[in-house]
Design an enzyme around this catalytic site. Structure first.
Site, PDB file in Angstrom:
ATOM      1  N   CYS A 142       0.886  -1.031  -0.035  1.00 15.23           N
ATOM      2  CA  CYS A 142      -0.011   0.032   0.028  1.00 15.23           C
ATOM      3  C   CYS A 142       0.547   1.292  -0.073  1.00 15.23           C
ATOM      4  O   CYS A 142       1.627   1.443  -0.886  1.00 15.23           O
ATOM      5  CB  CYS A 142      -1.093  -0.077   1.035  1.00 15.23           C
ATOM      6  SG  CYS A 142      -2.477   1.215   0.845  1.00 15.23           S
ATOM      7  N   LYS A 163     -12.105   8.299  -1.727  1.00 16.81           N
ATOM      8  CA  LYS A 163     -11.175   7.292  -1.082  1.00 16.81           C
ATOM      9  C   LYS A 163     -11.672   5.764  -1.760  1.00 16.81           C
ATOM     10  O   LYS A 163     -12.902   5.631  -1.844  1.00 16.81           O
ATOM     11  CB  LYS A 163     -11.325   7.112   0.417  1.00 16.81           C
ATOM     12  CG  LYS A 163     -10.638   6.044   1.022  1.00 16.81           C
ATOM     13  CD  LYS A 163     -10.919   6.139   2.652  1.00 16.81           C
ATOM     14  CE  LYS A 163      -9.977   4.996   3.101  1.00 16.81           C
ATOM     15  NZ  LYS A 163     -10.015   5.154   4.628  1.00 16.81           N
ATOM     16  N   SER A 192      -7.881   0.310   0.539  1.00 19.43           N
ATOM     17  CA  SER A 192      -8.097   1.253   1.469  1.00 19.43           C
ATOM     18  C   SER A 192      -7.021   2.286   1.570  1.00 19.43           C
ATOM     19  O   SER A 192      -6.020   2.662   2.094  1.00 19.43           O
ATOM     20  CB  SER A 192      -8.042   0.875   3.020  1.00 19.43           C
ATOM     21  OG  SER A 192      -8.391   1.843   3.763  1.00 19.43           O
ATOM     22  N   HIS A 235      -4.161  -4.241   0.373  1.00 16.87           N
ATOM     23  CA  HIS A 235      -3.747  -4.975   1.717  1.00 16.87           C
ATOM     24  C   HIS A 235      -4.365  -6.408   1.570  1.00 16.87           C
ATOM     25  O   HIS A 235      -5.391  -6.735   2.208  1.00 16.87           O
ATOM     26  CB  HIS A 235      -4.521  -4.075   2.781  1.00 16.87           C
ATOM     27  CG  HIS A 235      -4.073  -3.000   3.245  1.00 16.87           C
ATOM     28  ND1 HIS A 235      -2.746  -2.706   3.847  1.00 16.87           N
ATOM     29  CD2 HIS A 235      -4.244  -1.650   3.013  1.00 16.87           C
ATOM     30  CE1 HIS A 235      -2.407  -1.579   4.260  1.00 16.87           C
ATOM     31  NE2 HIS A 235      -3.179  -0.742   3.605  1.00 16.87           N
ATOM     32  N   GLU A 237      -3.330  -8.729   3.322  1.00 18.03           N
ATOM     33  CA  GLU A 237      -3.198  -9.249   4.758  1.00 18.03           C
ATOM     34  C   GLU A 237      -4.166  -8.897   5.696  1.00 18.03           C
ATOM     35  O   GLU A 237      -4.420  -9.402   6.865  1.00 18.03           O
ATOM     36  CB  GLU A 237      -1.905  -8.719   5.278  1.00 18.03           C
ATOM     37  CG  GLU A 237      -1.848  -7.470   6.010  1.00 18.03           C
ATOM     38  CD  GLU A 237      -1.736  -6.274   4.832  1.00 18.03           C
ATOM     39  OE1 GLU A 237      -1.877  -5.197   5.203  1.00 18.03           O
ATOM     40  OE2 GLU A 237      -1.501  -6.550   3.708  1.00 18.03           O
ATOM     41  N   ARG A 249     -14.244   4.079  12.181  1.00 16.82           N
ATOM     42  CA  ARG A 249     -13.254   5.101  12.744  1.00 16.82           C
ATOM     43  C   ARG A 249     -13.317   6.312  11.868  1.00 16.82           C
ATOM     44  O   ARG A 249     -13.546   7.425  12.543  1.00 16.82           O
ATOM     45  CB  ARG A 249     -11.923   4.582  12.476  1.00 16.82           C
ATOM     46  CG  ARG A 249     -10.706   5.508  12.842  1.00 16.82           C
ATOM     47  CD  ARG A 249      -9.557   5.254  12.139  1.00 16.82           C
ATOM     48  NE  ARG A 249      -9.591   5.534  10.601  1.00 16.82           N
ATOM     49  CZ  ARG A 249      -8.810   4.905   9.789  1.00 16.82           C
ATOM     50  NH1 ARG A 249      -7.607   4.121  10.111  1.00 16.82           N
ATOM     51  NH2 ARG A 249      -8.748   4.935   8.515  1.00 16.82           N
TER      52      ARG A 249
END
Length: 305
Positions: A142, A163, A192, A235, A237, A249
Site C-alpha cells: 500500500c 477514497k 483502503s 492490503h 493481509e 473510525r
C-alpha cells in the site's frame, strides 16, 4: 509453513488457536535446515494487529521462516506500548550489518503528506537504499508500495477524487509469471487508500511489470527488476473486520465515508462482512517467499550480492 517467532510475542497464542503452525525456538534449533530470514518494517500504527495479519499470511508454505520486526527510530509510535516495541522490535542499526532473504515494508497512514515531509522519510530511504545490496527481495504494501515506487523508480502518487475502500476485483495478466502462479483470471483484494500512482509512468518504465490490474483501482501487483522488488497497492493481509474498523473510525472522525464496496452483505454495515480474499492473499505471499526469495537467495546469506 512453520513461522518462527519470539516465544513471548502476544499474537503467538492467537495464531496457535487458529491452527497456524508456529514453531517455537527449541524445535527450530533442532532442525538441520537453513530457514529464511525475513525482516518486517512495521509502519502501521496498530502494530500488534499488523503483526497478526502478516503472520497469518506468511504461514502457508512448507518453508521455515524466521521473522524479525524492525521499526523506525525517528518516529515514536503513539498506538503501541513502549514495552512491546522494546521487547519485540529492533532498529535498522541493529540489522543493517547482515544480509537478509526478504524484507516487508508495510503501509502507513501518511498518504496525504508529501513523501519528503514524512517524519521518518530519511530513515525509510536509508533502509530502501541498503536493501538493494543486502536483501534478496523486498515486498512493499500500500503506502509502502507507493513510497518504494517513488524512491526506486521515480513514480509519483496522485490524489484520488475519493477514497477507495472495499474489496475490489483485479484481473490477472502475465499469467505465467511466478508471482500469480495459481491465481484465477480475477481475484479480490482489500483496498483502503486516498491516493494512486501515475499509471502512465508505470507503463512506460521498462524495469516494472504489472501482473494484476483493475480499471477502477489501477495497478495492483507490480514486479520491479525481475522480482528484486514487489509492489502491492492493496492490503491482502487484512483481516475480515479491518475495513469495518476503518469505516467506523472514519465515521467517528466525521469524514462521511462511503460504505466499503463489495464488503458487507447487501451493503448493510450491520451485517458481518464475508471474507473473500484470503486464499489469493495466502498464495501471493507463498509465491513471493518461494519464487522471489527461496529460489533466488544463496544458501549462505553472506554470499548474497
Amino acid at each position: 509453513m512453520p513461522i518462527r517467532i519470539d516465544n513471548d510475542l502476544p499474537v503467538k497464542k492467537t495464531l496457535e488457536k487458529e491452527n497456524i503452525f508456529v514453531m517455537d525456538e527449541n524445535r527450530a534449533m533442532s532442525q538441520d535446515i537453513r530457514p529464511l530470514e525475513i525482516l518486517i518494517l512495521n509502519l502501521m500504527p496498530l502494530k500488534e494487529d499488523t503483526e497478526l495479519q502478516l503472520l497469518r499470511s506468511l504461514s502457508n508454505t512448507p518453508l521455515q521462516v524466521n521473522i524479525h520486526f524492525i521499526r523506525t527510530m525517528s518516529y515514536e509510535s503513539k498506538h503501541t506500548s513502549k514495552a512491546h516495541l522494546e521487547r519485540f522490535y529492533t532498529s535498522f542499526n541493529q540489522v543493517k550489518g547482515h544480509k537478509w532473504d526478504g524484507l516487508i515494508i508495510t503501509g502507513a497512514p501518511v498518504e496525504f503528506m508529501e513523501f519528503e515531509d514524512v517524519e521518518y522519510w530519511d530513515e525509510l530511504t536509508a533502509i530502501m537504499r541498503w536493501s538493494k545490496e543486502n536483501v534478496t527481495s523486498t515486498f512493499h504494501i500500500c503506502w509502502g508500495a507507493q513510497a518504494g515506487l517513488y524512491y526506486r523508480y521515480g513514480i509519483k502518487k496522485i490524489l484520488l477524487p475519493k477514497k477507495l475502500s472495499g474489496i475490489y476485483p483485479q484481473t490477472t495478466v502475465h499469467k505465467k509469471t511466478e508471482l500469480v502462479r495459481g491465481f484465477d483470471d480475477t481475484f479480490l483484494i482489500p483496498i483502503s487508500r486516498n491516493t494512486g500512482c501515475d499509471e502512465e509512468a508505470i507503463a512506460k518504465n521498462r524495469r516494472l511489470k504489472v501482473v494484476a490490474y483493475s480499471e477502477e483501482t489501477g495497478s495492483c501487483l507490480i514486479i520491479g527488476d525481475k522480482g528484486k522488488n514487489i509492489f502491492v497497492t492493496g492490503h491482502p493481509e487484512y483481516d475480515t473486520m479491518t475495513l469495518d474498523s476503518e469505516y467506523h473510525r472514519d465515521i467517528k472522525r466525521n469524514l462521511d465515508p462511503d460504505i466499503p464496496v463489495n464488503y458487507y452483505p447487501n451493503d448493510d454495515p450491520e451485517q458481518k462482512p464475508v471474507k473473500s480474499w484470503r486464499c489469493h492473499a495466502n498464495t501471493l505471499y507463498a509465491n513471493w517467499l518461494n519464487y522471489y526469495v527461496y529460489q533466488a537467495t544463496p544458501y549462505i546469506l553472506e554470499e548474497a550480492r
